[in-house]
Design a protein around this motif. Sequence first.
Motif, mmCIF file in Angstrom:
data_model
loop_
_atom_site.group_PDB
_atom_site.id
_atom_site.type_symbol
_atom_site.label_atom_id
_atom_site.label_comp_id
_atom_site.label_asym_id
_atom_site.label_seq_id
_atom_site.Cartn_x
_atom_site.Cartn_y
_atom_site.Cartn_z
ATOM 1 N N TRP A 179 -5.405 12.089 6.623
ATOM 2 C CA TRP A 179 -5.529 11.210 5.460
ATOM 3 C C TRP A 179 -6.918 10.597 5.442
ATOM 4 C CZ3 TRP A 179 -2.270 10.531 9.580
ATOM 5 C CH2 TRP A 179 -2.633 9.553 10.500
ATOM 6 N N LEU A 180 -7.303 10.110 4.284
ATOM 7 C CA LEU A 180 -8.592 9.445 4.156
ATOM 8 C C LEU A 180 -8.538 8.087 4.847
ATOM 9 C CD1 LEU A 180 -9.434 10.190 0.408
ATOM 10 C CD2 LEU A 180 -10.444 11.270 2.434
ATOM 11 N N ALA A 181 -9.592 7.756 5.568
ATOM 12 C CA ALA A 181 -9.642 6.475 6.261
ATOM 13 C C ALA A 181 -9.628 5.333 5.256
ATOM 14 C CB ALA A 181 -10.903 6.391 7.118
ATOM 15 N N PRO A 182 -8.941 4.247 5.562
ATOM 16 C CA PRO A 182 -8.900 3.118 4.631
ATOM 17 C C PRO A 182 -10.282 2.481 4.464
ATOM 18 C CG PRO A 182 -7.963 2.485 6.750
ATOM 19 C CD PRO A 182 -8.189 3.963 6.803
ATOM 20 N N LEU A 189 -0.428 4.400 11.228
ATOM 21 C CA LEU A 189 0.985 4.580 11.569
ATOM 22 C C LEU A 189 1.830 4.812 10.325
ATOM 23 C CD1 LEU A 189 1.493 1.832 14.313
ATOM 24 C CD2 LEU A 189 1.176 4.284 14.642
ATOM 25 N N GLN A 190 1.485 4.090 9.248
ATOM 26 C CA GLN A 190 2.223 4.257 7.997
ATOM 27 C C GLN A 190 2.085 5.678 7.463
ATOM 28 O OE1 GLN A 190 0.649 2.750 4.195
ATOM 29 N NE2 GLN A 190 2.474 1.441 4.062
ATOM 30 N N GLN A 191 0.884 6.240 7.558
ATOM 31 C CA GLN A 191 0.669 7.603 7.065
ATOM 32 C C GLN A 191 1.423 8.629 7.919
ATOM 33 O OE1 GLN A 191 -0.934 7.563 4.055
ATOM 34 N NE2 GLN A 191 -0.861 5.385 4.618
ATOM 35 N N LYS A 192 1.467 8.370 9.234
ATOM 36 C CA LYS A 192 2.219 9.278 10.107
ATOM 37 C C LYS A 192 3.702 9.234 9.777
ATOM 38 C CE LYS A 192 -0.884 9.238 14.115
ATOM 39 N NZ LYS A 192 -1.016 8.879 15.545
ATOM 40 N N GLU A 193 4.213 8.031 9.464
ATOM 41 C CA GLU A 193 5.624 7.910 9.108
ATOM 42 C C GLU A 193 5.946 8.662 7.818
ATOM 43 O OE1 GLU A 193 6.395 3.762 8.930
ATOM 44 O OE2 GLU A 193 6.512 3.501 11.111
ATOM 45 N N PHE A 226 0.807 -1.214 0.000
ATOM 46 C CA PHE A 226 0.000 0.000 0.000
ATOM 47 C C PHE A 226 0.846 1.272 0.000
ATOM 48 C CE2 PHE A 226 -2.629 -3.361 1.659
ATOM 49 C CZ PHE A 226 -3.838 -3.151 1.012
ATOM 50 N N GLU A 227 2.129 1.148 -0.307
ATOM 51 C CA GLU A 227 2.959 2.330 -0.399
ATOM 52 C C GLU A 227 2.587 3.178 -1.614
ATOM 53 O OE1 GLU A 227 6.992 1.065 -0.320
ATOM 54 O OE2 GLU A 227 7.019 0.724 1.851
ATOM 55 N N ASP A 228 2.162 2.499 -2.687
ATOM 56 C CA ASP A 228 1.794 3.217 -3.911
ATOM 57 C C ASP A 228 0.294 3.165 -4.187
ATOM 58 O OD1 ASP A 228 4.537 3.720 -4.446
ATOM 59 O OD2 ASP A 228 4.739 1.705 -5.292
ATOM 60 N N ILE A 229 -0.458 2.523 -3.293
ATOM 61 C CA ILE A 229 -1.901 2.404 -3.464
ATOM 62 C C ILE A 229 -2.573 2.958 -2.218
ATOM 63 C CG2 ILE A 229 -3.855 0.820 -3.770
ATOM 64 C CD1 ILE A 229 -1.972 -1.163 -5.046
ATOM 65 N N SER A 230 -3.508 3.874 -2.401
ATOM 66 C CA SER A 230 -4.249 4.396 -1.267
ATOM 67 C C SER A 230 -5.323 3.394 -0.865
ATOM 68 C CB SER A 230 -4.907 5.739 -1.618
ATOM 69 O OG SER A 230 -5.795 6.137 -0.591
ATOM 70 N N ALA A 231 -5.312 3.000 0.406
ATOM 71 C CA ALA A 231 -6.310 2.043 0.881
ATOM 72 C C ALA A 231 -7.698 2.662 0.935
ATOM 73 C CB ALA A 231 -5.919 1.525 2.265
ATOM 74 N N ALA A 232 -7.777 3.973 0.738
ATOM 75 C CA ALA A 232 -9.085 4.631 0.700
ATOM 76 C C ALA A 232 -9.711 4.539 -0.686
ATOM 77 C CB ALA A 232 -8.943 6.099 1.112
#
Length: 304
Positions: free
Chosen positions: A48-51, A38-42, A11-17
Amino acid sequence: MTNNLLDLTHFEDISAAEVLVLTPNQRMQRRFSHSYGLQQKEKGLDAWLAPNVFALNTWLDDMWLHLQDCDYKPASNVLLADNNLLTALWAEIITSDNGHKDVINSKSLAGPALSAFRTLSLWQSENYQDILPDSLESELYFKWHNTFKRELRDRHWITSECAVNIITQAIKQGAVNIPSRIVLFSFDEIPPLYGTLFQVIRELGGEVLQSDTNSKPKSITIVYPELTKHRSDIASAFTNVFEPQAVLPHIPRYTLPFNFSAGIPLGDVPLIRDALEYIGLSDKRVSYGTISSLLRSPYIAGAE
């Protein structure tokens, strides 16, 4: 404190939203949402949009409700029976078997029988005679199995597994819109019943991907007989070994690095336990310990 971050490299290149993420259960759904945050905070993001993540059964339940709202006939003409109804039906079938009424505890067999029925349905094993041993127990099960299916039909009931077949049929007929991309996250295996559903989605142009997780750290499963009876002792032992600081009064509460699959009996929940003991005060004899506990209960007005 243990970090339960999942490996979300996919999901580094794909938005889970922007995709539909399906997990095998609600526990993994919660872990995914937490780890994704946590990934988005890093990444340095403040918002960010919720997954768009659901447990598979939750998503299927939503699909079923949508079909009923749309008055899709195969879904609106039947009742999706819950576990309580189905277990009661199995108990009724087993109890009514006069030939074995005296030697069978119907209540103790109803749960395992329903579980066997669900497993056979998930794996689409119509020729179940070929996979079960030739024995008196198997013969009895075949008999009850067929009676159960007949009762479902006569009562216009269906199981959740049968509902998946109706959902698959509705997707084929274009009665519901399919997601453009689905990511199956952390599934160890996909039973054929679900495999057929996802294959239909692929054939209609949807993309269905699988993404495995590498949890950090690796987890293990411990099977313990009579877990409910010894749960508190096991929890204390695990806490003392893995997180001894958790019992210190100045340590804020946090999620421990272990969990129990079995739920807590309702009567052991402090609020319910104290309520039952309070009701029991009408008995002629009440122990000193019970009275002392109730006087200190935070759930009873006037307690200290």
